[in-house]
Write a protein that holds these residues in place. Sequence first.
Motif, PDB file in Angstrom:
ATOM      1  N   GLY A 157      -4.072   9.571  -0.569  1.00 17.04           N
ATOM      2  CA  GLY A 157      -3.020   8.747   0.006  1.00 17.04           C
ATOM      3  C   GLY A 157      -3.367   8.102   1.327  1.00 17.04           C
ATOM      4  N   THR A 158      -4.517   8.451   1.896  1.00 15.31           N
ATOM      5  CA  THR A 158      -4.947   7.856   3.158  1.00 15.31           C
ATOM      6  C   THR A 158      -5.221   6.367   2.968  1.00 15.31           C
ATOM      7  OG1 THR A 158      -5.984   9.944   3.796  1.00 15.31           O
ATOM      8  CG2 THR A 158      -6.651   7.983   5.021  1.00 15.31           C
ATOM      9  N   GLN A 159      -4.781   5.559   3.937  1.00 17.18           N
ATOM     10  CA  GLN A 159      -5.018   4.118   3.901  1.00 17.18           C
ATOM     11  C   GLN A 159      -6.067   3.775   4.947  1.00 17.18           C
ATOM     12  OE1 GLN A 159      -1.292   1.871   4.014  1.00 17.18           O
ATOM     13  NE2 GLN A 159      -0.201   3.658   3.195  1.00 17.18           N
ATOM     14  N   VAL A 160      -7.168   3.146   4.502  1.00 16.75           N
ATOM     15  CA  VAL A 160      -8.268   2.856   5.414  1.00 16.75           C
ATOM     16  C   VAL A 160      -8.719   1.411   5.239  1.00 16.75           C
ATOM     17  CG1 VAL A 160      -9.071   5.255   5.396  1.00 16.75           C
ATOM     18  CG2 VAL A 160     -10.052   3.614   3.787  1.00 16.75           C
ATOM     19  N   ARG A 161      -9.370   0.916   6.280  1.00 15.42           N
ATOM     20  CA  ARG A 161     -10.022  -0.392   6.233  1.00 15.42           C
ATOM     21  C   ARG A 161     -11.522  -0.161   6.206  1.00 15.42           C
ATOM     22  NH1 ARG A 161      -9.330  -5.883   7.709  1.00 15.42           N
ATOM     23  NH2 ARG A 161     -11.193  -6.817   8.641  1.00 15.42           N
ATOM     24  N   ALA A 162     -12.191  -0.763   5.239  1.00  9.95           N
ATOM     25  CA  ALA A 162     -13.639  -0.596   5.104  1.00  9.95           C
ATOM     26  C   ALA A 162     -14.324  -1.935   5.318  1.00  9.95           C
ATOM     27  CB  ALA A 162     -13.976  -0.058   3.709  1.00  9.95           C
ATOM     28  N   ASP A 163     -15.354  -1.916   6.167  1.00  6.99           N
ATOM     29  CA  ASP A 163     -16.154  -3.117   6.401  1.00  6.99           C
ATOM     30  C   ASP A 163     -17.530  -2.679   6.876  1.00  6.99           C
ATOM     31  OD1 ASP A 163     -15.815  -2.457   9.127  1.00  6.99           O
ATOM     32  OD2 ASP A 163     -14.134  -3.849   9.364  1.00  6.99           O
ATOM     33  N   GLU A 164     -18.305  -3.578   7.445  1.00  6.87           N
ATOM     34  CA  GLU A 164     -19.666  -3.234   7.860  1.00  6.87           C
ATOM     35  C   GLU A 164     -19.703  -2.287   9.060  1.00  6.87           C
ATOM     36  OE1 GLU A 164     -22.355  -3.520   6.453  1.00  6.87           O
ATOM     37  OE2 GLU A 164     -22.383  -5.276   5.156  1.00  6.87           O
ATOM     38  N   GLY A 221     -10.806   4.292  -5.068  1.00  9.39           N
ATOM     39  CA  GLY A 221      -9.446   4.192  -4.559  1.00  9.39           C
ATOM     40  C   GLY A 221      -8.743   2.954  -5.073  1.00  9.39           C
ATOM     41  N   VAL A 222      -7.593   2.689  -4.497  1.00  3.43           N
ATOM     42  CA  VAL A 222      -6.804   1.514  -4.834  1.00  3.43           C
ATOM     43  C   VAL A 222      -7.051   0.464  -3.762  1.00  3.43           C
ATOM     44  CG1 VAL A 222      -4.510   0.590  -5.337  1.00  3.43           C
ATOM     45  CG2 VAL A 222      -5.036   2.996  -5.847  1.00  3.43           C
ATOM     46  N   VAL A 223      -7.722  -0.612  -4.113  1.00  2.00           N
ATOM     47  CA  VAL A 223      -7.972  -1.695  -3.157  1.00  2.00           C
ATOM     48  C   VAL A 223      -6.708  -2.545  -3.084  1.00  2.00           C
ATOM     49  CG1 VAL A 223      -9.347  -3.744  -2.665  1.00  2.00           C
ATOM     50  CG2 VAL A 223     -10.451  -1.669  -3.546  1.00  2.00           C
ATOM     51  N   THR A 224      -6.094  -2.583  -1.911  1.00  5.75           N
ATOM     52  CA  THR A 224      -4.809  -3.278  -1.762  1.00  5.75           C
ATOM     53  C   THR A 224      -4.939  -4.657  -1.129  1.00  5.75           C
ATOM     54  OG1 THR A 224      -4.432  -2.107   0.337  1.00  5.75           O
ATOM     55  CG2 THR A 224      -3.501  -1.129  -1.680  1.00  5.75           C
ATOM     56  N   SER A 225      -6.092  -4.978  -0.578  1.00  5.77           N
ATOM     57  CA  SER A 225      -6.390  -6.347  -0.153  1.00  5.77           C
ATOM     58  C   SER A 225      -7.882  -6.450   0.121  1.00  5.77           C
ATOM     59  CB  SER A 225      -5.601  -6.765   1.098  1.00  5.77           C
ATOM     60  OG  SER A 225      -6.115  -6.142   2.255  1.00  5.77           O
ATOM     61  N   VAL A 226      -8.385  -7.676   0.013  1.00  5.46           N
ATOM     62  CA  VAL A 226      -9.775  -7.943   0.385  1.00  5.46           C
ATOM     63  C   VAL A 226      -9.802  -9.177   1.270  1.00  5.46           C
ATOM     64  CG1 VAL A 226     -10.885  -6.883  -1.617  1.00  5.46           C
ATOM     65  CG2 VAL A 226     -10.163  -9.269  -1.732  1.00  5.46           C
ATOM     66  N   ALA A 235       0.822  -1.209   0.000  1.00  7.48           N
ATOM     67  CA  ALA A 235       0.000   0.000   0.000  1.00  7.48           C
ATOM     68  C   ALA A 235       0.854   1.256   0.000  1.00  7.48           C
ATOM     69  CB  ALA A 235      -0.933  -0.007   1.211  1.00  7.48           C
ATOM     70  N   ARG A 236       2.040   1.217   0.626  1.00 10.58           N
ATOM     71  CA  ARG A 236       2.900   2.407   0.621  1.00 10.58           C
ATOM     72  C   ARG A 236       3.389   2.729  -0.786  1.00 10.58           C
ATOM     73  NH1 ARG A 236       6.860   0.558   5.367  1.00 10.58           N
ATOM     74  NH2 ARG A 236       6.481  -1.369   4.203  1.00 10.58           N
ATOM     75  N   ASP A 237       3.748   1.703  -1.557  1.00 13.32           N
ATOM     76  CA  ASP A 237       4.125   1.938  -2.948  1.00 13.32           C
ATOM     77  C   ASP A 237       2.962   2.528  -3.741  1.00 13.32           C
ATOM     78  OD1 ASP A 237       6.652   0.935  -2.515  1.00 13.32           O
ATOM     79  OD2 ASP A 237       6.339  -0.935  -3.618  1.00 13.32           O
ATOM     80  N   ALA A 238       1.775   2.009  -3.502  1.00 12.06           N
ATOM     81  CA  ALA A 238       0.600   2.508  -4.209  1.00 12.06           C
ATOM     82  C   ALA A 238       0.368   3.984  -3.887  1.00 12.06           C
ATOM     83  CB  ALA A 238      -0.628   1.682  -3.852  1.00 12.06           C
ATOM     84  N   ALA A 239       0.486   4.350  -2.608  1.00 15.51           N
ATOM     85  CA  ALA A 239       0.286   5.738  -2.202  1.00 15.51           C
ATOM     86  C   ALA A 239       1.358   6.639  -2.805  1.00 15.51           C
ATOM     87  CB  ALA A 239       0.286   5.845  -0.682  1.00 15.51           C
ATOM     88  N   ALA A 240       2.604   6.162  -2.846  1.00 12.08           N
ATOM     89  CA  ALA A 240       3.692   6.960  -3.414  1.00 12.08           C
ATOM     90  C   ALA A 240       3.496   7.191  -4.901  1.00 12.08           C
ATOM     91  CB  ALA A 240       5.030   6.267  -3.159  1.00 12.08           C
ATOM     92  N   ALA A 241       3.098   6.164  -5.621  1.00 12.82           N
ATOM     93  CA  ALA A 241       2.850   6.310  -7.056  1.00 12.82           C
ATOM     94  C   ALA A 241       1.686   7.242  -7.323  1.00 12.82           C
ATOM     95  CB  ALA A 241       2.578   4.941  -7.672  1.00 12.82           C
ATOM     96  N   ALA A 247     -12.158  -4.628   3.109  1.00 15.17           N
ATOM     97  CA  ALA A 247     -11.200  -4.225   2.077  1.00 15.17           C
ATOM     98  C   ALA A 247     -10.269  -3.160   2.642  1.00 15.17           C
ATOM     99  CB  ALA A 247     -11.928  -3.682   0.849  1.00 15.17           C
ATOM    100  N   GLU A 248      -8.999  -3.256   2.285  1.00 17.54           N
ATOM    101  CA  GLU A 248      -8.028  -2.209   2.580  1.00 17.54           C
ATOM    102  C   GLU A 248      -7.918  -1.335   1.335  1.00 17.54           C
ATOM    103  OE1 GLU A 248      -6.423  -1.839   5.474  1.00 17.54           O
ATOM    104  OE2 GLU A 248      -7.071  -3.703   6.451  1.00 17.54           O
ATOM    105  N   VAL A 249      -8.031  -0.008   1.525  1.00 12.47           N
ATOM    106  CA  VAL A 249      -8.110   0.903   0.387  1.00 12.47           C
ATOM    107  C   VAL A 249      -7.176   2.088   0.594  1.00 12.47           C
ATOM    108  CG1 VAL A 249      -9.672   2.241  -1.086  1.00 12.47           C
ATOM    109  CG2 VAL A 249     -10.561   0.274   0.191  1.00 12.47           C
TER     110      VAL A 249
END
Length: 437
Positions: free
Chosen positions: A169-176, A194-199, A48-54, A162-164
């Motif tokens: 550049g903020t990294q958040v976890r989204a769920d119910e 956003g960029v989903v980095t894991s589900v 996710a850090r690479d994704a945020a940097a790009a 999902a991690e987004v």
Amino acid sequence: MTTAAAAFAAPPELAGRVVEPGHPRYRLLRSTYTRVGSPAAVVLARDARDAAAALAAAQDQGLALTVRSGGHAMSGRSTNDGGVVLDLSGMNGVEVLDRAAGLVRLGPGARWGAVAERLARDGLAISSGDHGNVAVGGLATGGGIGWLVRRYGLTVDNVRAAEVVLADGTQVRADERRHRDLFWAVRGAGAGVGVVTSVEIEAMPLRRIGVVEMAFEAKADGKALVRWAAAMAASPREVTTGAFLARDGSRAVLVVTAAVAADDPEAVRAALRPLLSGPRPLQAKARMAPYTALVSTAHEHRNAGQQRASSTSALLPEMTPEAARALMRAARVLPGAMVHLRWIGGAPNDVAADATAFAHRDAKVFASPLFPPPGTWDDLRRAWEPVWAHGPGSYVNFESTTGADAFDRSYPGATGARVKELWRRYDPGGVFRPLPI
């Protein structure tokens, strides 16, 4: 304005992760399944850090950014000309978090064939797409209509978190419980937030399936399609079928593959009775097989823009005689086209239309034509409009075009209004915007 001559100034944290024109790997990374791109750079993200940097670097330099997990979507929008492609293929982890609960964490770049192979060791399977080369990210945020859909629902119906990385550049976890609006959008319209980095996805216990392949003559009157649909409506949810219309000399043929989510041969035979009680097929073969026989690592291939066909779809609430005839006409007037069909009546219909961003919860039939060159999108649209008269909705991952009409078909009514509001909220600058709003 971004042009093909643009250059990308990679920040220090992305050193060694950027592939530009002239690099030996560039020609292997520039394209998607349907489109040859000429990006200024491809960033191979590890986390996710690479994704945020790009993401930050592309915005700072005024370069368009597109996100690619597998590059298999028909629109080809996960590459570009002159911008930055954020390639998530290296983020391909498959981790079983809780075997008893079936909870699995997947990276967006994992291919479904590899996912199926890894989970098979634990006797698990996920309701995913039907091709092993498709990656998790695009499917698990767009819908997911696969071989287990009638029994276990769409892929998005089984996503639990999902991690987004958001546009800022903020990294958040989204769920119910956390970021519920974002979690709603991720499940069906995730490409725009956003960029989903894991589900995290719920898998099901499943080791073997029954597989039956059949072919039936399909006349212009559409009766073969109506019989197929009636048999599926009478079949238990363990049975999911994929089918396509093809030419066999002068006649049309409906080729059906049935997957039965049961590992007992007797249960498979009982489940298939409605399908096998009609006209005798032109040919048929059956076997018990692991789930990996249908979603296989053997499907993996390099994406080099090789599939230049146009595609769209329709989601029909029923297979009426009129709808069947419209499908047969479309198949006949589109030279070289292959019309794919899937009976999805079952678990997807149990979910409320407003529960996720995939709104088409009354659909029983998914239909999609693949129309190769020299045929054009305009030719396809003219031939397919009579089918839309029976089911105007579309599945976004099978849409070649990226216009406003594709948005309206994919996200109708109140769902579309909510998707637009959330895309604007989470991405006010339109960094990710896959469709115009």
